[in-house]
Design an enzyme around this catalytic site. Structure first.
Site, short mmCIF file in Angstrom:
data_model
loop_
_atom_site.label_atom_id
_atom_site.label_comp_id
_atom_site.label_asym_id
_atom_site.label_seq_id
_atom_site.Cartn_x
_atom_site.Cartn_y
_atom_site.Cartn_z
CG ASP A 108 75.39 64.43 47.00
OD1 ASP A 108 76.44 63.78 47.09
OD2 ASP A 108 75.31 65.65 47.25
CE LYS A 109 77.74 58.42 40.24
NZ LYS A 109 77.65 58.56 38.76
#
Length: 243
Positions: A108-109
């Site tokens: 994820d980011k």
């Protein structure tokens, strides 16, 4: 792909390493693909290994199989194009002249570390297989100093939004005055698996780094840099995932 076995044309183009299945299906729908000289507009149109395919009039041939590892920086999203205009992991490949590559799994980011890419969809499927894929190892900084009982609870697992989340193993690496670093191994990776598992035990993640997939370690690869896997590294990951 076995001679004589039929696959949809979009899947075939993807298996040849030309594009994702979704992108290839778009080519077909746009009328850019022919099979044995005939225009096809159905992404599921069956083709055989011996069939002659073209895209935009150019004959299709298998591309070189590539297997890369990237040290993903925090703040990049794992997608080819982001509708919100955020920077993606493909920024790390700018000017590299690489063919189409797809991420093998995701980070994820806010997460960092080891991320694989390939144009070999069969290899990617073995690596990401939920029940047989290689273990993933993460170093995670948390906002507390968890007791042994809490670490045991992370391995025992907990139901979160209808999913059973658990770690294969958890080890305390080091502890400071207010936080600690854990080594967490997952046998499978669900969406935001570690973050959701820790949150369910009132533990917040400060930093999350994937440091290994199977026996392949991130090592000293600099942040934002990538390298090709050796043939033995790629084969070892595939072998691990088939055990």
């Amino acid at each position: 792909m076995t001679t004589g076995r039929r696959h949809g044309v979009a899947r075939t183009l993807s298996r040849l390493g030309l594009a994702s299945r979704t992108v290839a299906a778009g080519w077909v729908l746009e009328g850019r693909v022919t099979v044995n000289g005939h225009l096809v507009r159905d992404p599921e149109h069956p083709v055989l290994t011996r069939d002659h395919l073209t895209v935009d009039g150019r004959p299709v041939a298998p591309t070189e199989r590539l297997y890369l590892m990237l040290n993903k920086p925090r703040g990049l999203v794992t997608t080819a194009a982001d509708p919100q205009g955020r920077d993606t992991v493909y920024r790390c490949f700018d000017s590299a002249g690489l063919p189409w590559l797809a991420p093998v799994g995701r980070l994820d980011k806010a997460s960092e570390g080891l991320l694989l890419f390939t144009n070999d969809s069969a290899w990617a499927a073995r690596i990401t297989a939920a029940e047989s894929g290689p273990d993933k190892t993460y170093h995670v900084q948390v906002d507390t100093q968890p007791a042994k009982e809490q670490l045991a609870q992370l391995v025992a697992g907990i139901d979160v939004d209808g999913e059973r989340l658990a770690a294969k193993s958890v080890q305390l690496l080091r502890a400071g005055e207010k936080n600690a670093w854990l080594a967490i191994v997952l046998a499978e990776g669900r969406n935001r698996h570690i973050r959701r598992l820790l949150e369910a035990h009132d533990i917040a993640v400060l930093r999350l780094i994937r440091v290994a997939i199977g026996e392949l370690a991130l090592g000293e690869l600099p942040k934002g840099q990538w390298r090709r896997l050796t043939g033995s590294e790629a084969a070892a990951l595939a072998a691990t995932s088939s055990e």
